[in-house]
Scaffold this motif. Structure first.
Motif, mmCIF file in Angstrom:
data_model
loop_
_atom_site.group_PDB
_atom_site.id
_atom_site.type_symbol
_atom_site.label_atom_id
_atom_site.label_comp_id
_atom_site.label_asym_id
_atom_site.label_seq_id
_atom_site.Cartn_x
_atom_site.Cartn_y
_atom_site.Cartn_z
ATOM 1 N N GLY B 472 0.645 -1.095 -0.012
ATOM 2 C CA GLY B 472 0.036 -0.057 0.001
ATOM 3 C C GLY B 472 0.940 1.352 0.118
ATOM 4 N N MET B 473 2.036 1.231 0.348
ATOM 5 C CA MET B 473 2.727 2.342 0.643
ATOM 6 C C MET B 473 4.000 2.631 -0.129
ATOM 7 S SD MET B 473 1.626 4.290 2.879
ATOM 8 C CE MET B 473 3.068 5.416 3.224
ATOM 9 N N CYS B 474 4.526 1.658 -0.778
ATOM 10 C CA CYS B 474 5.793 1.536 -1.363
ATOM 11 C C CYS B 474 5.927 2.048 -2.775
ATOM 12 C CB CYS B 474 6.798 0.261 -1.045
ATOM 13 S SG CYS B 474 7.176 0.425 0.698
ATOM 14 N N ASP B 475 6.960 2.738 -3.274
ATOM 15 C CA ASP B 475 6.836 2.796 -4.898
ATOM 16 C C ASP B 475 7.685 1.852 -5.283
ATOM 17 O OD1 ASP B 475 5.822 5.504 -4.620
ATOM 18 O OD2 ASP B 475 7.827 6.350 -3.710
ATOM 19 N N ARG B 476 8.482 1.129 -4.402
ATOM 20 C CA ARG B 476 9.398 0.088 -4.812
ATOM 21 C C ARG B 476 9.435 -0.683 -3.794
ATOM 22 N NH1 ARG B 476 15.397 0.293 -6.216
ATOM 23 N NH2 ARG B 476 15.335 2.443 -5.133
ATOM 24 N N ILE B 477 9.770 -2.064 -4.145
ATOM 25 C CA ILE B 477 9.869 -3.090 -3.079
ATOM 26 C C ILE B 477 11.145 -4.023 -3.445
ATOM 27 C CG2 ILE B 477 8.945 -5.024 -1.855
ATOM 28 C CD1 ILE B 477 6.120 -3.847 -2.251
ATOM 29 N N LEU B 478 11.868 -4.066 -2.255
ATOM 30 C CA LEU B 478 12.929 -5.276 -2.454
ATOM 31 C C LEU B 478 12.898 -6.368 -1.753
ATOM 32 C CD1 LEU B 478 16.151 -2.520 -2.215
ATOM 33 C CD2 LEU B 478 15.481 -3.928 -4.254
ATOM 34 N N VAL B 479 13.155 -7.321 -2.345
ATOM 35 C CA VAL B 479 12.915 -8.596 -1.433
ATOM 36 C C VAL B 479 14.601 -9.157 -0.868
ATOM 37 C CG1 VAL B 479 11.985 -10.924 -1.382
ATOM 38 C CG2 VAL B 479 10.987 -9.045 -2.850
ATOM 39 N N MET B 480 14.525 -9.394 0.395
ATOM 40 C CA MET B 480 15.990 -9.685 0.818
ATOM 41 C C MET B 480 15.637 -11.071 1.274
ATOM 42 S SD MET B 480 18.270 -8.195 3.694
ATOM 43 C CE MET B 480 19.307 -6.942 2.846
ATOM 44 N N ASN B 481 16.466 -12.041 1.276
ATOM 45 C CA ASN B 481 16.772 -13.326 1.651
ATOM 46 C C ASN B 481 18.111 -13.868 2.010
ATOM 47 O OD1 ASN B 481 15.312 -15.582 2.502
ATOM 48 N ND2 ASN B 481 16.008 -16.675 0.785
ATOM 49 N N GLU B 482 18.389 -14.281 3.112
ATOM 50 C CA GLU B 482 19.708 -14.593 3.462
ATOM 51 C C GLU B 482 20.714 -13.507 3.070
ATOM 52 O OE1 GLU B 482 20.768 -18.177 4.012
ATOM 53 O OE2 GLU B 482 18.487 -18.639 4.664
ATOM 54 N N GLY B 483 20.384 -12.424 3.359
ATOM 55 C CA GLY B 483 21.594 -11.359 3.409
ATOM 56 C C GLY B 483 21.852 -10.820 1.884
ATOM 57 N N VAL B 484 21.075 -11.384 0.924
ATOM 58 C CA VAL B 484 20.996 -10.737 -0.327
ATOM 59 C C VAL B 484 19.811 -10.110 -0.840
ATOM 60 C CG1 VAL B 484 23.128 -11.684 -1.249
ATOM 61 C CG2 VAL B 484 20.902 -12.961 -1.407
ATOM 62 N N PHE B 485 19.632 -9.263 -1.743
ATOM 63 C CA PHE B 485 18.436 -8.906 -2.365
ATOM 64 C C PHE B 485 18.142 -9.926 -3.447
ATOM 65 C CE2 PHE B 485 19.622 -4.549 -0.828
ATOM 66 C CZ PHE B 485 18.526 -4.384 -0.073
ATOM 67 N N PHE B 489 10.629 -5.248 -7.007
ATOM 68 C CA PHE B 489 9.221 -4.850 -8.007
ATOM 69 C C PHE B 489 9.041 -3.476 -7.821
ATOM 70 C CE2 PHE B 489 9.044 -9.189 -5.979
ATOM 71 C CZ PHE B 489 8.686 -9.948 -7.078
ATOM 72 N N SER B 490 8.363 -2.973 -8.772
ATOM 73 C CA SER B 490 7.651 -1.675 -8.712
ATOM 74 C C SER B 490 6.635 -1.638 -7.780
ATOM 75 C CB SER B 490 7.555 -0.996 -10.013
ATOM 76 O OG SER B 490 6.260 -1.646 -10.573
ATOM 77 N N GLY B 491 6.237 -0.797 -7.242
ATOM 78 C CA GLY B 491 4.913 -0.705 -6.426
ATOM 79 C C GLY B 491 3.635 -1.034 -7.069
ATOM 80 N N ALA B 492 3.610 -0.946 -8.283
ATOM 81 C CA ALA B 492 2.420 -1.340 -9.176
ATOM 82 C C ALA B 492 2.347 -2.506 -9.443
ATOM 83 C CB ALA B 492 2.356 -0.426 -10.365
ATOM 84 N N GLU B 493 3.752 -3.247 -9.839
ATOM 85 C CA GLU B 493 3.530 -4.834 -10.177
ATOM 86 C C GLU B 493 3.614 -5.698 -8.877
ATOM 87 O OE1 GLU B 493 6.994 -5.897 -12.444
ATOM 88 O OE2 GLU B 493 8.250 -4.949 -10.885
ATOM 89 N N ALA B 494 4.079 -5.262 -7.782
ATOM 90 C CA ALA B 494 4.101 -6.129 -6.834
ATOM 91 C C ALA B 494 2.772 -6.718 -6.273
ATOM 92 C CB ALA B 494 4.701 -5.505 -5.534
ATOM 93 N N THR B 495 2.908 -8.003 -6.037
ATOM 94 C CA THR B 495 1.621 -8.581 -5.150
ATOM 95 C C THR B 495 2.294 -9.548 -3.883
ATOM 96 O OG1 THR B 495 1.819 -10.504 -6.567
ATOM 97 C CG2 THR B 495 0.278 -9.075 -7.394
ATOM 98 N N GLN B 496 1.205 -9.737 -3.187
ATOM 99 C CA GLN B 496 1.837 -10.661 -2.032
ATOM 100 C C GLN B 496 2.284 -12.021 -2.595
ATOM 101 O OE1 GLN B 496 -0.718 -9.956 1.072
ATOM 102 N NE2 GLN B 496 -0.022 -11.594 2.360
ATOM 103 N N GLU B 497 1.811 -12.623 -3.657
ATOM 104 C CA GLU B 497 2.184 -13.814 -4.229
ATOM 105 C C GLU B 497 3.660 -13.794 -4.776
ATOM 106 O OE1 GLU B 497 -1.006 -12.577 -5.207
ATOM 107 O OE2 GLU B 497 -1.598 -13.759 -3.215
ATOM 108 N N LYS B 498 3.717 -12.575 -5.656
ATOM 109 C CA LYS B 498 4.840 -12.393 -6.154
ATOM 110 C C LYS B 498 6.104 -12.504 -5.188
ATOM 111 C CE LYS B 498 3.680 -10.007 -10.567
ATOM 112 N NZ LYS B 498 3.706 -8.812 -11.184
ATOM 113 N N ILE B 499 5.893 -11.788 -4.025
ATOM 114 C CA ILE B 499 6.851 -11.441 -3.198
ATOM 115 C C ILE B 499 7.459 -12.824 -2.490
ATOM 116 C CG2 ILE B 499 7.447 -10.465 -1.051
ATOM 117 C CD1 ILE B 499 5.980 -8.059 -1.983
#
Ligand SMILES: Nc1ncnc2c1ncn2[C@@H]1O[C@H](COP(=O)(O)OP(=O)(O)OP(=O)(O)O)[C@@H](O)[C@H]1O
Ligand SMILES: [Mg+2]
Lengths: 398, 511
Positions: B472-485, B489-499
């Motif tokens: 709801g808030m972000c223009d861009r979302i980075l996904v981190m796992n085990e210390g790396v991105f 996703f851009s805010g528009a394309e991101a969905t819960q499933e994709k993340i």
């Protein structure tokens, strides 16, 4: 909106006497306890307690405890403790004696060297505590042993004295009377009067300032009463002392230091940071406060004040003995805790520590006049310490 | 169904604050009863009254439990008859094992000698019940918050619980852990154990609650029966805040400019185990006017990354460069990071955010004392004005700014920490779980502030485990796992499933 309404609901108890008393009970309670103890001994000793000679002695006897309590308060507020102050004070007294008596060093450079030495001792202990995170209890316990031993070594187990006359003045001198008053030292009286006036004016200004911003909450009668009592006490004590030999030099030094440290703790950023450090070190560090350095400097400060106290004590006895300073740390620490400092850090006031020191001082003095042995004096002092802290904790948990 | 618990006309005052006024609460036997309300509404206080933390006599009103009036003198009294509370802050001893924690104060002992075999067997049994696969020997400090929460519940089960009270149990859990916990509650219900659940996550509540009691400003304002009809979240929110909330997130038209903060080739080693790399050579760029989200599971390294950039407050052997407005800056100490315009709002407000014994005013100015002082002397009145303005702006609910922060409700404490860093006037604000334990209304207010900062050309980095908030808030979302991105996703394309898919895929690749 509902939030705002709730936020403004607040206590409408503003200016109510009980509300104000409730919030400030501790401060006034301390003051009242001191008065009560003084009145008690005044009666028990048939008025000896407040006799000008005795009053002057009382100040002289307690000055070094009070001066160290100022530093100790900061140490305790920062969440630490310093057990070495008595030994350090004794060591510095010895150092001063060796320099002035055995090597004929002039008293001014000798004094400066001693204060610097005190700072270095504080730094040496603070270094381990601040930068290597060794508990202050342990470091200063070690320091206590080290400096007790070094004092013995330095003085070769002997008493060294007497000090030059000029140096003795630090403890036994009185401020000169320009009017040459015979029965009443006018200068001293005048200083006391000016002080009382300054206090009242400062309080008035503070109050009007607060009023202008709508934050004062002290009922008017309290304000008047407080000022009358304080100004009255200053004038009365000043008068008593003026009828004897005037204000002692030590009192002036002590007074200046009390004012200075009150100001530092209440009004400066450094003071605020020490409280934050003691209250929650991690949060303070994450707020950008250099907590290690700050801890280090509270110990340097403590060292300098312990040195000053050592000098005053040596000057008062007019000799340095290996036993000087023995057990001072206990009185100093007790003064801070009686004065409301918290053993967990983050809480404590300069005025509290000073009053705590006076409570101990008056009890020492009064009990000695009454001829109570040193044995039971200690028992009573111990119980008073426990009672004071109990009242504090009880009040907080209520 | 008959009631297991009835609280009647409960009123509780603290000096200067009326926390509860004539609250009534009825919990039926074998139901899951949710309590919702804004921060500071009095939820935790009510539960403390119920469990004997505030003993009989310190409040007025009566508690009727299993048909009898009860007067608890302390927690032990209420535990004896099956009322067990799990507090908002976990109460485990970190350096003791799970088994030791489970039976703390309730040791499996005969004549003071602990029967460890029995304790172990029972621990295994209880851990199985809560679905936790850990050895009873494991130290509590070595397991994550989610599992710690399960240990707390196992501890409650060890004591013959009839009424389980959970105060915001899922506030610091991710979705999977939260779901597991909620399923557990449903299972308990099947076994006839009643629960009281306090939460600000309304989706969880609509999932499990049978009845919802809404508290506002210390009074019960509504009781909703979810079994009779489905209750919409909007309906609950209306009762909570006393008005309709059309949107959960304030509108904003992003105006994204040049890069402001850049982190290059960032490597961080573990605080204690120096050989372990926690952050593995990552790059990050945030732009002026941007709200950047960082998603990831608990333990992905998000907090470690943020703290290492913020004056190396986490980790060791840190390498890499940090640039502000294109120029390299020194972030080797927190003081320098702050001076260079970086602020970090911690996820752990009690331990790292607040000096709890100090008042609101002193906490607000702590990170920027220079802003209220000159020549090292603090200007009291200026400080007061600053504190009052934040109190108003963020609607901090308190009796005055002289109130100790320890006495504030969780959400209001969070607002104080946020105020502190807003007052430090950073160029880049890093928020770590900024709305943990915060009510919907206050969330909206915090989002509004985030948007305002972005509109001023500053940048906000938001670490959050609440997906809807990031979306709801972000223009861009980075996904981190085990210390790396592992994804962007851009805010528009991101969905819960994709993340979630990005996280799972990265996990598989690593395995
Ligand atoms: N010990 C205390 N002394 C003074 N006031 C207190 C104390 N404990 C709580 N309060 C006040 O009582 C009110 C209710 O607090 P409580 O913790 O019950 O709120 P809450 O509904 O649990 O909020 P949150 O959702 O933020 O956890 C708040 O205004 C708080 O400031
Ligand atoms: Mg709460």
């Amino acid at each position: 909106m509902s939030n705002e309404a709730a936020a403004d609901k607040g206590p409408n108890a503003k200016k109510s006497y009980t509300g104000f008393l409730g919030n400030n009970l501790r401060d006034y309670g301390m003051m009242l306890s001191l008065f009560a103890i003084m009145i008690f001994f005044q009666i028990m000793t048939d008025g000896t307690l407040m006799r000008p000679v005795n009053l002057t002695n009382l100040v002289l006897q307690n000055s070094y405890i009070i001066i160290m309590a100022l530093g100790m308060l900061l140490v305790i507020v920062a969440g630490h403790i310093d057990l070495s102050v008595g030994s350090v004070a004794g060591f510095i007294g010895g150092l001063a004696a060796v320099m002035m008596v055995q090597y004929n060093v002039h008293f001014i450079p000798a004094t400066i060297i001693c204060l610097v030495a005190g700072g270095l001792i504080g730094a040496a202990q603070g270094y381990w505590i601040a930068f290597h995170k060794i508990p202050s209890f342990i470091v200063t316990l070690a320091g206590m042993l080290v400096f007790k031993g070094l004092t013995l070594a330095l003085l070769a187990g002997q008493s060294v004295g007497p000090f030059p006359q000029t140096f003795q003045k630090l403890s036994s001198g009185f401020i000169p009377d320009v009017f040459g008053g015979e029965t009443l030292r006018l200068t001293s009286m005048l200083i006391a009067a000016l002080l009382a006036a300054a206090l009242v004016i400062a309080n008035l200004r503070h109050r009007s300032n607060q009023q202008a911003h709508g934050v004062e909450d002290e009922p008017y009668a309290f304000f008047i009463g407080k000022n009358v009592v304080f100004a009255g006490a200053i004038l009365y004590i000043g008068y008593l002392m003026a009828t004897y030999r005037g204000l002692p030099n030590v009192l002036v030094v002590m007074f200046a230091l009390i004012l200075f440290y009150t100001f530092v703790t209440n009004r400066t950023t450094v003071g605020r940071r020490v409280y934050a450090l003691g209250g929650n070190e991690k949060a303070a560090r994450l707020s950008g406060i250099k907590t290690d350095r700050l801890t280090f400097f509270t110990f340097v400060n403590m060292g300098v004040l312990a040195a000053l106290a050592g000098l005053i004590f040596a000057a008062r006895l007019n000799t340095a003995t290996p036993k000087a300073g023995l057990g001072f740390e206990l009185d100093v620490i007790a003064a801070c805790f009686i004065g409301g400092a918290s053993a967990y850090g983050g809480v404590g006031k300069v005025m509290g520590a000073v009053i705590g020191a006076f409570i101990m001082g008056v009890m020492n003095n009064g009990m000695s006049i009454l001829g109570i042995g040193i044995d039971y004096q200690q028992v009573i002092k111990g119980l008073v310490l426990l009672a004071a802290v109990f009242i504090d904790v009880y009040h907080k948990n209520k | 169904m008959n009631a297991i618990l009835e609280m009647r006309g409960i009123t509780k005052t603290f000096p200067g604050v009326k926390a509860l006024e004539n609250v009534n609460l009825t919990v039926k036997a074998g139901e899951i009863h949710a309590i919702v309300g804004e921060n500071g509404a009095g939820k935790s206080t009510l539960m403390k009254v119920l469990s004997g933390v505030y003993p009989h006599g310190s409040y007025s009103g009566e508690i009727i439990y299993e048909g009898e009036e009860r007067r608890f003198a302390d927690i032990a009294d209420s535990e004896k008859i099956g009322i067990i509370i799990i507090h908002q802050e976990l109460a485990l001893v970190p350096l003791l094992s799970i088994a030791e924690n489970l039976f703390l104060g309730n040791e499996q002992a005969k004549h003071g000698i602990i029967d460890w075999n029995l304790a172990f067997r029972r621990t295994q049994e209880l851990l199985r019940k809560v679905g936790l696969k850990e050895s009873p020997n494991t130290l509590v400090t070595n397991i994550g918050v989610g599992k710690q929460q399960l240990v707390e519940i196992a501890k409650a089960l060890a004591k013959e619980v009839k009424l389980l009270i959970l105060d915001e149990p899922t506030a610091s859990l991710n979705e999977t852990d939260s779901d597991a916990l909620l399923d557990l509650l449903l299972e308990f219900k099947a076994h006839g154990i009643s629960s009281i659940l306090i939460s600000h996550k309304l989706n969880e509540i609509s999932k499990v609650a049978d009845t919802i009691t809404v508290i506002r400003d210390g009074s019960t304002v509504d009781t909703l029966d979810c079994r009779a009809e489905a209750i919409s979240e909007d309906r609950v929110i209306r009762a909570m805040v006393g008005r309709d909330m059309a949107h959960r997130f304030p509108k904003r038209t992003p105006d994204i400019g040049a890069p402001i903060l850049e982190v290059r080739d960032w490597v961080v080693h573990h605080q204690i185990h120096a050989e372990r790399r926690v952050i593995k050579n990552i790059n990050l760029t945030v732009h002026r006017g941007e709200v950047l989200g960082i998603a990831g599971l608990m333990g992905a390294g998000r907090t470690e990354f943020a703290m290492s950039v913020f004056g190396r407050s986490y980790g060791q052997r840190i390498s890499g460069k940090v640039l502000m407005d294109g120029r390299e800056i020194d972030v080797s100490t927190i003081g320098r990071a702050v001076d260079n315009g970086i602020a970090y709002v911690t996820e752990d407000r009690k331990h790292y955010g607040l000096v709890l014994g100090e008042d609101i005013k002193k906490n607000v100015t702590l990170a920027n004392l220079g802003g209220v002082s000159s020549g090292g002397v603090i200007d009291d009145l200026k400080e007061l004005k600053v504190a009052n303005s934040f109190r108003q702006k963020l609607r901090i609910r308190c009796s005055s700014v002289f109130q100790q922060t320890v006495n504030l409700s969780g959400g209001n404490q969070q607002k104080v920490v946020l105020s502190k860093w807003l007052f430090a006037q950073p160029k880049v604000l890093i928020l770590d779980e900024p709305t943990r334990g915060i009510d919907v209304g206050a969330k909206y207010e915090i989002y509004t502030i985030i948007n305002e900062l972005a509109a001023e050309g500053k940048a906000v980095v938001m670490i959050s485990s609440e997906m809807p908030e990031l979306l709801g808030m972000c223009d861009r979302i980075l996904v981190m796992n085990e210390g790396v991105f592992v994804a962007e996703f851009s805010g528009a394309e991101a969905t819960q499933e994709k993340i979630m898919r990005a996280i799972v895929k990265a996990g598989e690749r690593a395995a």
